[in-house]
Design a protein around this motif. Structure first.
Motif, PDB file in Angstrom:
ATOM      1  N   ALA A 132       0.827  -1.204   0.000  1.00 37.99           N
ATOM      2  CA  ALA A 132       0.000   0.000   0.000  1.00 37.99           C
ATOM      3  C   ALA A 132       0.867   1.261   0.000  1.00 37.99           C
ATOM      4  N   ILE A 133       1.969   1.235   0.750  1.00 31.37           N
ATOM      5  CA  ILE A 133       2.876   2.387   0.783  1.00 31.37           C
ATOM      6  C   ILE A 133       3.428   2.652  -0.611  1.00 31.37           C
ATOM      7  N   ASP A 134       3.825   1.583  -1.287  1.00 33.14           N
ATOM      8  CA  ASP A 134       4.391   1.711  -2.631  1.00 33.14           C
ATOM      9  C   ASP A 134       3.373   2.293  -3.608  1.00 33.14           C
ATOM     10  N   VAL A 135       2.185   1.684  -3.651  1.00 31.30           N
ATOM     11  CA  VAL A 135       1.155   2.104  -4.612  1.00 31.30           C
ATOM     12  C   VAL A 135       0.608   3.498  -4.306  1.00 31.30           C
ATOM     13  N   ASN A 136       0.450   3.798  -3.009  1.00 28.56           N
ATOM     14  CA  ASN A 136      -0.200   5.057  -2.629  1.00 28.56           C
ATOM     15  C   ASN A 136       0.763   6.219  -2.400  1.00 28.56           C
ATOM     16  N   SER A 137       2.048   6.007  -2.603  1.00 27.26           N
ATOM     17  CA  SER A 137       3.003   7.076  -2.290  1.00 27.26           C
ATOM     18  C   SER A 137       3.891   7.513  -3.447  1.00 27.26           C
ATOM     19  N   TRP A 138       4.022   6.679  -4.467  1.00 28.02           N
ATOM     20  CA  TRP A 138       5.050   6.946  -5.469  1.00 28.02           C
ATOM     21  C   TRP A 138       4.797   8.197  -6.310  1.00 28.02           C
ATOM     22  N   GLN A 139       3.558   8.694  -6.339  1.00 29.72           N
ATOM     23  CA  GLN A 139       3.250   9.908  -7.107  1.00 29.72           C
ATOM     24  C   GLN A 139       3.101  11.138  -6.210  1.00 29.72           C
ATOM     25  N   TYR A 140       3.692  11.103  -5.026  1.00 29.29           N
ATOM     26  CA  TYR A 140       3.475  12.172  -4.033  1.00 29.29           C
ATOM     27  C   TYR A 140       3.845  13.557  -4.563  1.00 29.29           C
ATOM     28  N   LYS A 141       4.839  13.639  -5.448  1.00 25.94           N
ATOM     29  CA  LYS A 141       5.265  14.945  -5.981  1.00 25.94           C
ATOM     30  C   LYS A 141       4.170  15.585  -6.841  1.00 25.94           C
ATOM     31  N   ASP A 142       3.371  14.744  -7.493  1.00 22.04           N
ATOM     32  CA  ASP A 142       2.283  15.259  -8.337  1.00 22.04           C
ATOM     33  C   ASP A 142       1.227  15.981  -7.506  1.00 22.04           C
ATOM     34  N   TYR A 143       1.171  15.676  -6.211  1.00 20.89           N
ATOM     35  CA  TYR A 143       0.175  16.280  -5.326  1.00 20.89           C
ATOM     36  C   TYR A 143       0.809  17.302  -4.376  1.00 20.89           C
ATOM     37  N   LYS A 144       2.040  17.720  -4.749  1.00 15.61           N
ATOM     38  CA  LYS A 144       2.766  18.750  -3.984  1.00 15.61           C
ATOM     39  C   LYS A 144       2.908  18.376  -2.498  1.00 15.61           C
ATOM     40  N   ILE A 145       3.162  17.106  -2.247  1.00 15.97           N
ATOM     41  CA  ILE A 145       3.398  16.622  -0.886  1.00 15.97           C
ATOM     42  C   ILE A 145       4.893  16.711  -0.608  1.00 15.97           C
ATOM     43  N   THR A 146       5.259  17.435   0.417  1.00 14.70           N
ATOM     44  CA  THR A 146       6.664  17.723   0.709  1.00 14.70           C
ATOM     45  C   THR A 146       7.322  16.622   1.555  1.00 14.70           C
ATOM     46  N   PRO A 147       8.672  16.571   1.553  1.00 12.77           N
ATOM     47  CA  PRO A 147       9.379  15.616   2.411  1.00 12.77           C
ATOM     48  C   PRO A 147       9.008  15.783   3.883  1.00 12.77           C
ATOM     49  N   GLU A 148       8.808  17.017   4.325  1.00 15.91           N
ATOM     50  CA  GLU A 148       8.421  17.262   5.713  1.00 15.91           C
ATOM     51  C   GLU A 148       7.048  16.664   6.001  1.00 15.91           C
ATOM     52  N   GLU A 149       6.126  16.805   5.052  1.00 14.49           N
ATOM     53  CA  GLU A 149       4.781  16.243   5.229  1.00 14.49           C
ATOM     54  C   GLU A 149       4.849  14.720   5.288  1.00 14.49           C
ATOM     55  N   ILE A 150       5.728  14.126   4.499  1.00 10.53           N
ATOM     56  CA  ILE A 150       5.888  12.670   4.525  1.00 10.53           C
ATOM     57  C   ILE A 150       6.410  12.226   5.888  1.00 10.53           C
ATOM     58  N   GLN A 151       7.310  13.012   6.472  1.00 11.36           N
ATOM     59  CA  GLN A 151       7.799  12.698   7.815  1.00 11.36           C
ATOM     60  C   GLN A 151       6.653  12.690   8.819  1.00 11.36           C
ATOM     61  N   GLY A 152       5.717  13.616   8.637  1.00 16.39           N
ATOM     62  CA  GLY A 152       4.545  13.654   9.506  1.00 16.39           C
ATOM     63  C   GLY A 152       3.674  12.426   9.321  1.00 16.39           C
TER      64      GLY A 152
END
Length: 213
Positions: A132-152
């Motif tokens: 689920a992490i792989d499928v639901n996270s690999w396009q995070y840049k397309d949704y303007k999700i920052t590295p800091e937000e991922i840490q959260g």
């Protein structure tokens, strides 16, 4: 166009109804149908490291299932191992795919794409599901999700300390975490915030993407 789409769904429903009346199959254990690699007879550490999952996808996949699977893999841009494994059962594979399609399209009509993606990522990290992490996270840049937000989302940093999350996003993420706990646990302030910031339709939409994450 609407008539064509309606016809497709009618065909899908007829297929599902027909496929649910399957005849009884001769039982064969997975060890016979899908032998362990290199002639191994038991599940060892070596086997565990070499196998991607408990069982492999079937060598032959029905044309109907393969068509739906190819469409999904084209969308995600990668092989979907769980989807391929589900094709051992045409009924369950098609049902899972149709459910995912309905949930995604339904949520997209109510919530912003970034919020849906954040919820999917949050639940995937919170329940520690590698696929689920792989499928639901690999396009995070397309949704303007920052590295800091991922840490959260990974619980490495408090969500409340990340200023880029809006109040609605922060509340939806906290609500997603509460729903992902076993047993499910809420506090009055959280539920009050959810009711204050989201409509009933939005609350349902926040909950449903988690069921397919």
């Amino acid at each position: 166009m609407k008539k064509i789409i309606s016809s497709i769904f009618i065909i899908l429903e007829l297929f599902l109804l027909n496929s649910c009346t399957t005849t009884k199959k001769h039982f064969q254990p997975a060890d016979v149908i899908d032998p362990l690699p290199r002639g191994k007879k038991s599940w060892t550490y070596e086997v565990d490291k070499s196998m991607k999952s408990l069982i492999n996808p079937p060598e032959k996949i029905s044309y109907f299932s393969k068509t739906l699977l190819n469409k999904a893999e084209k969308k995600f841009g990668k092989e979907l191992l769980p989807g391929r494994i589900l094709t051992w059962s045409t009924d369950l594979g098609v049902a899972s795919g149709v459910l995912e399609m309905y949930i995604e399209k339904g949520a997209a009509k109510i919530l912003k794409p970034r919020l849906i993606y954040l919820i999917r990522m949050q639940v995937s990290y919170y329940v520690s599901c590698p696929f689920a992490i792989d499928v639901n996270s690999w396009q995070y840049k397309d949704y303007k999700i920052t590295p800091e937000e991922i840490q959260g989302l990974q619980c490495k940093k408090k969500l409340s300390k990340i200023s880029s999350f809006s109040k609605r996003e922060l509340t939806a993420l906290r609500y997603s975490r509460a729903l992902s706990k076993t047993p499910v646990s809420f506090d009055g302030k959280l539920l009050g915030d959810v009711r204050r910031l989201f409509s009933p339709e939005e609350i349902v939409a926040i909950s449903t993407p988690m069921s397919s994450s």
